[in-house]
Design a protein around this motif. Sequence first.
Motif, PDB file in Angstrom:
ATOM      1  N   LEU A   1      30.311  24.224  41.219  1.00  0.00           N
ATOM      2  CA  LEU A   1      31.073  25.164  42.105  1.00  0.00           C
ATOM      3  C   LEU A   1      32.495  25.085  41.630  1.00  0.00           C
ATOM      4  O   LEU A   1      33.202  26.329  41.656  1.00  0.00           O
ATOM      5  CB  LEU A   1      31.117  24.625  43.642  1.00  0.00           C
ATOM      6  CG  LEU A   1      29.836  25.357  44.450  1.00  0.00           C
ATOM      7  CD1 LEU A   1      30.112  24.772  45.721  1.00  0.00           C
ATOM      8  CD2 LEU A   1      29.938  26.687  44.357  1.00  0.00           C
ATOM      9  N   ARG A   2      33.342  24.079  41.151  1.00  0.00           N
ATOM     10  CA  ARG A   2      34.689  24.133  40.905  1.00  0.00           C
ATOM     11  C   ARG A   2      34.770  25.346  39.543  1.00  0.00           C
ATOM     12  O   ARG A   2      35.635  26.082  39.678  1.00  0.00           O
ATOM     13  CB  ARG A   2      35.201  23.036  40.242  1.00  0.00           C
ATOM     14  CG  ARG A   2      35.524  21.907  41.592  1.00  0.00           C
ATOM     15  CD  ARG A   2      36.645  20.849  40.921  1.00  0.00           C
ATOM     16  NE  ARG A   2      36.100  20.230  39.740  1.00  0.00           N
ATOM     17  CZ  ARG A   2      35.196  19.391  39.816  1.00  0.00           C
ATOM     18  NH1 ARG A   2      34.802  18.744  40.938  1.00  0.00           N
ATOM     19  NH2 ARG A   2      34.989  18.770  38.610  1.00  0.00           N
ATOM     20  N   ASP A   3      33.758  25.228  38.689  1.00  0.00           N
ATOM     21  CA  ASP A   3      34.012  25.910  37.422  1.00  0.00           C
ATOM     22  C   ASP A   3      33.392  27.328  37.969  1.00  0.00           C
ATOM     23  O   ASP A   3      34.087  28.218  37.184  1.00  0.00           O
ATOM     24  CB  ASP A   3      32.703  25.624  36.247  1.00  0.00           C
ATOM     25  CG  ASP A   3      33.136  24.012  35.867  1.00  0.00           C
ATOM     26  OD1 ASP A   3      34.341  23.725  36.043  1.00  0.00           O
ATOM     27  OD2 ASP A   3      32.231  23.476  35.138  1.00  0.00           O
ATOM     28  N   TYR A   4      32.450  27.677  38.871  1.00  0.00           N
ATOM     29  CA  TYR A   4      32.199  28.877  39.437  1.00  0.00           C
ATOM     30  C   TYR A   4      33.235  29.621  39.941  1.00  0.00           C
ATOM     31  O   TYR A   4      33.775  30.613  39.736  1.00  0.00           O
ATOM     32  CB  TYR A   4      30.948  28.788  40.274  1.00  0.00           C
ATOM     33  CG  TYR A   4      30.791  30.063  41.102  1.00  0.00           C
ATOM     34  CD1 TYR A   4      30.011  31.011  40.682  1.00  0.00           C
ATOM     35  CD2 TYR A   4      31.116  29.934  42.531  1.00  0.00           C
ATOM     36  CE1 TYR A   4      29.780  32.063  41.614  1.00  0.00           C
ATOM     37  CE2 TYR A   4      30.848  31.027  43.343  1.00  0.00           C
ATOM     38  CZ  TYR A   4      30.016  31.990  42.731  1.00  0.00           C
ATOM     39  OH  TYR A   4      29.796  33.309  43.734  1.00  0.00           O
ATOM     40  N   VAL A   5      34.173  28.831  40.922  1.00  0.00           N
ATOM     41  CA  VAL A   5      35.419  29.542  41.394  1.00  0.00           C
ATOM     42  C   VAL A   5      36.388  29.793  40.700  1.00  0.00           C
ATOM     43  O   VAL A   5      36.967  30.871  40.410  1.00  0.00           O
ATOM     44  CB  VAL A   5      35.780  28.530  42.621  1.00  0.00           C
ATOM     45  CG1 VAL A   5      37.155  29.011  43.057  1.00  0.00           C
ATOM     46  CG2 VAL A   5      34.914  28.337  43.629  1.00  0.00           C
ATOM     47  N   GLU A   6      36.547  29.062  39.472  1.00  0.00           N
ATOM     48  CA  GLU A   6      37.650  29.177  38.549  1.00  0.00           C
ATOM     49  C   GLU A   6      37.154  30.434  37.667  1.00  0.00           C
ATOM     50  O   GLU A   6      38.023  31.351  37.289  1.00  0.00           O
ATOM     51  CB  GLU A   6      37.720  28.123  37.831  1.00  0.00           C
ATOM     52  CG  GLU A   6      38.928  28.349  36.627  1.00  0.00           C
ATOM     53  CD  GLU A   6      39.147  27.069  35.642  1.00  0.00           C
ATOM     54  OE1 GLU A   6      39.718  27.064  34.547  1.00  0.00           O
ATOM     55  OE2 GLU A   6      38.469  25.840  36.266  1.00  0.00           O
ATOM     56  N   ARG A   7      35.960  30.693  37.313  1.00  0.00           N
ATOM     57  CA  ARG A   7      35.105  31.799  36.498  1.00  0.00           C
ATOM     58  C   ARG A   7      35.423  32.972  37.267  1.00  0.00           C
ATOM     59  O   ARG A   7      36.028  34.104  36.805  1.00  0.00           O
ATOM     60  CB  ARG A   7      33.991  31.667  36.223  1.00  0.00           C
ATOM     61  CG  ARG A   7      33.316  32.412  35.318  1.00  0.00           C
ATOM     62  CD  ARG A   7      32.101  31.822  34.848  1.00  0.00           C
ATOM     63  NE  ARG A   7      31.013  31.504  35.760  1.00  0.00           N
ATOM     64  CZ  ARG A   7      30.610  30.253  35.861  1.00  0.00           C
ATOM     65  NH1 ARG A   7      31.624  29.178  35.494  1.00  0.00           N
ATOM     66  NH2 ARG A   7      29.739  29.795  36.982  1.00  0.00           N
ATOM     67  N   CYS A   8      35.279  33.043  38.527  1.00  0.00           N
ATOM     68  CA  CYS A   8      35.382  34.327  39.511  1.00  0.00           C
ATOM     69  C   CYS A   8      36.979  34.716  39.500  1.00  0.00           C
ATOM     70  O   CYS A   8      36.960  35.778  39.610  1.00  0.00           O
ATOM     71  CB  CYS A   8      34.933  33.986  40.774  1.00  0.00           C
ATOM     72  SG  CYS A   8      32.707  34.140  40.499  1.00  0.00           S
ATOM     73  N   ARG A   9      37.892  33.438  39.983  1.00  0.00           N
ATOM     74  CA  ARG A   9      39.151  34.031  39.968  1.00  0.00           C
ATOM     75  C   ARG A   9      39.978  34.428  38.719  1.00  0.00           C
ATOM     76  O   ARG A   9      40.734  34.919  38.711  1.00  0.00           O
ATOM     77  CB  ARG A   9      39.663  32.783  40.561  1.00  0.00           C
ATOM     78  CG  ARG A   9      39.549  32.035  41.882  1.00  0.00           C
ATOM     79  CD  ARG A   9      40.336  30.802  42.378  1.00  0.00           C
ATOM     80  NE  ARG A   9      40.013  30.544  43.926  1.00  0.00           N
ATOM     81  CZ  ARG A   9      40.444  29.240  44.118  1.00  0.00           C
ATOM     82  NH1 ARG A   9      41.178  28.424  43.426  1.00  0.00           N
ATOM     83  NH2 ARG A   9      40.167  28.840  45.452  1.00  0.00           N
ATOM     84  N   ALA A  10      39.087  34.192  37.596  1.00  0.00           N
ATOM     85  CA  ALA A  10      39.712  34.525  36.356  1.00  0.00           C
ATOM     86  C   ALA A  10      39.618  36.031  36.081  1.00  0.00           C
ATOM     87  O   ALA A  10      40.179  36.641  35.142  1.00  0.00           O
ATOM     88  CB  ALA A  10      39.179  33.661  35.107  1.00  0.00           C
ATOM     89  N   ARG A  11      38.804  36.644  36.847  1.00  0.00           N
ATOM     90  CA  ARG A  11      38.436  38.004  36.792  1.00  0.00           C
ATOM     91  C   ARG A  11      39.652  38.820  36.916  1.00  0.00           C
ATOM     92  O   ARG A  11      40.473  38.766  37.801  1.00  0.00           O
ATOM     93  CB  ARG A  11      37.353  38.342  37.560  1.00  0.00           C
ATOM     94  CG  ARG A  11      35.961  37.770  37.236  1.00  0.00           C
ATOM     95  CD  ARG A  11      34.770  38.246  38.152  1.00  0.00           C
ATOM     96  NE  ARG A  11      34.435  39.542  37.869  1.00  0.00           N
ATOM     97  CZ  ARG A  11      33.590  39.912  37.076  1.00  0.00           C
ATOM     98  NH1 ARG A  11      32.950  39.010  36.042  1.00  0.00           N
ATOM     99  NH2 ARG A  11      33.153  41.362  36.657  1.00  0.00           N
ATOM    100  N   ASP A  12      39.975  39.884  36.349  1.00  0.00           N
ATOM    101  CA  ASP A  12      41.360  40.823  36.265  1.00  0.00           C
ATOM    102  C   ASP A  12      41.319  41.369  37.584  1.00  0.00           C
ATOM    103  O   ASP A  12      42.181  41.766  38.193  1.00  0.00           O
ATOM    104  CB  ASP A  12      41.185  41.760  35.150  1.00  0.00           C
ATOM    105  CG  ASP A  12      41.481  41.305  33.591  1.00  0.00           C
ATOM    106  OD1 ASP A  12      42.099  40.077  33.633  1.00  0.00           O
ATOM    107  OD2 ASP A  12      41.187  41.904  32.862  1.00  0.00           O
TER     108      ASP A  12
END
Length: 212
Positions: free
Chosen positions: A192-203
Amino acid sequence: SVVRIVARMVAKALTLIGSGKARPFRNLWLLEELGVSFDHVPVLPHSADAKAHNPFGKIPALKDDDFVLYESAAINTYLGDKFGKFVPKAGTRQRGKYDQLVLTVMTELDASGLWVHRKHESLKMVFGAIPEAVAAAKANATKSIAVLADEVTPGGYLLDEFSAADILFVHCLDWAQAIGWSADTWEANETLRDYVERCRARDAYSRAKARS
């Protein structure tokens, strides 16, 4: 292309009503993902604009020319269907799964978890302080997040690709973090931590934050 020009002409009729500091952030994020033109009226709940477009006086509301829609999840599903992106096609198994995920987030995590904290902790001067209800809500949120976490594939999303369901889920995880629930509900889960980081990294997430 002609299709892109027509899409932008149609989108100019879109107006999102509601501050991005609350649930309208979900709609801002999707609108930014879609890359369509829209107007934003960042008002608070129970303002004149909110009351004029939502019978509950709440936010968000979306105006599409003379059509008005409220409820953040309904708005995002409508937008996804309208522009053919980020929401699976109706009648498919992926759409059935999408609807299941969206309703789980909205009923179990948002309404039965985070919103109970909002009412009986943050707004206790209005709704009354009920510590037992808040504790039960946190337990329900913890279980709901665990169930939804099992749907996230390592390196992926809730569905086969990023969708409006991820926008709702990540916004709720952001909300849990803002109220101090994240340490107990999702930060210990590496996927989940990686998932949240991945989604928050979207422009589009960053652009929506800038509008909020």
